[in-house]
Design a protein around this motif. Structure first.
Motif, PDB file in Angstrom:
ATOM      1  N   ALA A  10       4.539  -5.735  -3.702  1.00 25.40           N
ATOM      2  CA  ALA A  10       4.984  -4.715  -2.740  1.00 25.40           C
ATOM      3  C   ALA A  10       5.688  -3.564  -3.447  1.00 25.40           C
ATOM      4  O   ALA A  10       5.492  -2.394  -3.093  1.00 25.40           O
ATOM      5  CB  ALA A  10       5.880  -5.349  -1.688  1.00 25.40           C
ATOM      6  N   ALA A  11       6.490  -3.867  -4.459  1.00 25.24           N
ATOM      7  CA  ALA A  11       7.216  -2.805  -5.177  1.00 25.24           C
ATOM      8  C   ALA A  11       6.255  -1.883  -5.925  1.00 25.24           C
ATOM      9  O   ALA A  11       6.512  -0.680  -6.044  1.00 25.24           O
ATOM     10  CB  ALA A  11       8.227  -3.420  -6.138  1.00 25.24           C
ATOM     11  N   ALA A  12       5.153  -2.416  -6.429  1.00 18.84           N
ATOM     12  CA  ALA A  12       4.166  -1.585  -7.122  1.00 18.84           C
ATOM     13  C   ALA A  12       3.527  -0.613  -6.134  1.00 18.84           C
ATOM     14  O   ALA A  12       3.397   0.586  -6.419  1.00 18.84           O
ATOM     15  CB  ALA A  12       3.104  -2.455  -7.787  1.00 18.84           C
ATOM     16  N   GLU A  13       3.151  -1.119  -4.973  1.00 14.72           N
ATOM     17  CA  GLU A  13       2.544  -0.241  -3.967  1.00 14.72           C
ATOM     18  C   GLU A  13       3.543   0.795  -3.466  1.00 14.72           C
ATOM     19  O   GLU A  13       3.194   1.964  -3.288  1.00 14.72           O
ATOM     20  CB  GLU A  13       1.987  -1.054  -2.803  1.00 14.72           C
ATOM     21  N   ARG A  14       4.790   0.391  -3.272  1.00 11.22           N
ATOM     22  CA  ARG A  14       5.820   1.359  -2.836  1.00 11.22           C
ATOM     23  C   ARG A  14       5.985   2.478  -3.863  1.00 11.22           C
ATOM     24  O   ARG A  14       6.140   3.645  -3.496  1.00 11.22           O
ATOM     25  CB  ARG A  14       7.161   0.662  -2.610  1.00 11.22           C
ATOM     26  N   SER A  15       5.945   2.125  -5.146  1.00 13.56           N
ATOM     27  CA  SER A  15       6.119   3.160  -6.175  1.00 13.56           C
ATOM     28  C   SER A  15       4.959   4.155  -6.155  1.00 13.56           C
ATOM     29  O   SER A  15       5.163   5.349  -6.377  1.00 13.56           O
ATOM     30  CB  SER A  15       6.292   2.528  -7.562  1.00 13.56           C
ATOM     31  N   ILE A  16       3.759   3.679  -5.858  1.00 13.36           N
ATOM     32  CA  ILE A  16       2.600   4.580  -5.758  1.00 13.36           C
ATOM     33  C   ILE A  16       2.754   5.482  -4.546  1.00 13.36           C
ATOM     34  O   ILE A  16       2.566   6.697  -4.622  1.00 13.36           O
ATOM     35  CB  ILE A  16       1.280   3.778  -5.678  1.00 13.36           C
ATOM     36  N   ARG A  17       3.108   4.891  -3.417  1.00 13.73           N
ATOM     37  CA  ARG A  17       3.273   5.692  -2.189  1.00 13.73           C
ATOM     38  C   ARG A  17       4.375   6.736  -2.367  1.00 13.73           C
ATOM     39  O   ARG A  17       4.246   7.866  -1.902  1.00 13.73           O
ATOM     40  CB  ARG A  17       3.535   4.800  -0.992  1.00 13.73           C
ATOM     41  N   ALA A  18       5.444   6.386  -3.056  1.00  8.00           N
ATOM     42  CA  ALA A  18       6.522   7.355  -3.300  1.00  8.00           C
ATOM     43  C   ALA A  18       6.017   8.493  -4.197  1.00  8.00           C
ATOM     44  O   ALA A  18       6.361   9.661  -3.976  1.00  8.00           O
ATOM     45  CB  ALA A  18       7.716   6.663  -3.943  1.00  8.00           C
ATOM     46  N   ALA A  19       5.196   8.175  -5.190  1.00  8.63           N
ATOM     47  CA  ALA A  19       4.664   9.202  -6.090  1.00  8.63           C
ATOM     48  C   ALA A  19       3.695  10.137  -5.365  1.00  8.63           C
ATOM     49  O   ALA A  19       3.489  11.276  -5.809  1.00  8.63           O
ATOM     50  CB  ALA A  19       3.960   8.549  -7.274  1.00  8.63           C
ATOM     51  N   LEU A  20       3.134   9.668  -4.261  1.00  6.21           N
ATOM     52  CA  LEU A  20       2.187  10.491  -3.499  1.00  6.21           C
ATOM     53  C   LEU A  20       2.881  11.408  -2.498  1.00  6.21           C
ATOM     54  O   LEU A  20       2.219  12.213  -1.852  1.00  6.21           O
ATOM     55  CB  LEU A  20       1.171   9.601  -2.773  1.00  6.21           C
ATOM     56  N   GLN A  21       4.188  11.294  -2.364  1.00  4.05           N
ATOM     57  CA  GLN A  21       4.918  12.151  -1.431  1.00  4.05           C
ATOM     58  C   GLN A  21       4.857  13.601  -1.904  1.00  4.05           C
ATOM     59  O   GLN A  21       4.886  13.871  -3.099  1.00  4.05           O
ATOM     60  CB  GLN A  21       6.372  11.696  -1.291  1.00  4.05           C
ATOM     61  N   PRO A  22       4.785  14.529  -0.948  1.00  2.00           N
ATOM     62  CA  PRO A  22       4.739  15.954  -1.326  1.00  2.00           C
ATOM     63  C   PRO A  22       5.972  16.344  -2.139  1.00  2.00           C
ATOM     64  O   PRO A  22       7.054  15.802  -1.955  1.00  2.00           O
ATOM     65  CB  PRO A  22       4.726  16.677   0.015  1.00  2.00           C
ATOM     66  N   THR A  23       5.751  17.278  -3.041  1.00  3.64           N
ATOM     67  CA  THR A  23       6.828  17.786  -3.882  1.00  3.64           C
ATOM     68  C   THR A  23       6.762  19.313  -3.885  1.00  3.64           C
ATOM     69  O   THR A  23       5.719  19.890  -3.591  1.00  3.64           O
ATOM     70  CB  THR A  23       6.722  17.239  -5.315  1.00  3.64           C
TER      71      THR A  23
END
Length: 185
Positions: A10-23
């Motif tokens: 779950a932590a691996a997927e969360r880190s990917i989803r966080a990296a996909l957030q707009p910047t």
């Protein structure tokens, strides 16, 4: 379907989803534009093969991350990788290139095989080679183990000269081909 895709941590997927957030940072990189439209899919454990110096030596692999294909509009357009740190799973980097479509193609072909496998990725960095590793134990811990003689490896395109891309080959048949390619000239 003859693949049992293991769930990513779950932590691996969360880190990917966080990296996909707009910047607000502007980047010319195509994966960085409209990141919110990218969806992580097909998480596969990524293992690195220790250098093979002798055909008699048993292969040793180590889990180094998880790779997620990134889809936009139902089509894989890139990948994102995580790595294991002292604090747990963290986003590592985005990737593009020929291994994206080759991974997708290899997984589709593996789904048609009559035997049930657990798909993994196996990196051979010394040869700039990535393979889809079809592990014969579909219920195995995806982070443990090394390629066994009955496992299949599918070199992804582009494969090194003399190694057929997109063709499943047993570990026992592929590994003896590696030491001569790694020997100093």
């Amino acid at each position: 379907m003859s693949l049992r895709i293991p769930p990513a941590p779950a932590a691996a997927e969360r880190s990917i989803r966080a990296a996909l957030q707009p910047t607000t940072a502007h980047s010319p990189h195509p994966l960085h534009r409209n990141r919110a439209a990218l969806t992580p899919a097909l998480p596969l454990p990524l293992h690195r093969l220790a250098p093979v110096t002798s055909p008699a030596e048993p292969p040793r692999a180590q889990l180094v991350g998880w790779r997620f294909l990134l889809e936009r509009g139902g089509r894989a357009v890139g990948a994102a990788e995580t790595m294991l740190t002292a604090d747990g799973w963290a986003f590592s980097h985005f990737c593009e290139g020929p291994y994206i479509s080759s991974s997708e193609r290899a997984v589709r072909r593996a789904e048609a095989l009559p035997t049930l496998y657990q798909p993994r990725l196996l990196s051979l960095p010394e040869l700039y080679m990535l393979t889809l590793w079809l592990h014969v134990d579909p219920d195995a811990d995806p982070g443990a183990g090394s390629p066994g003689p009955d496992d299949l490896l599918v070199p992804l395109a582009p494969a090194p000269p003399g190694i057929a891309a997109d063709q499943a080959i047993s570990t026992a048949a592929l590994l003896p081909l590696l030491p001569p390619r790694l020997a100093p000239a």
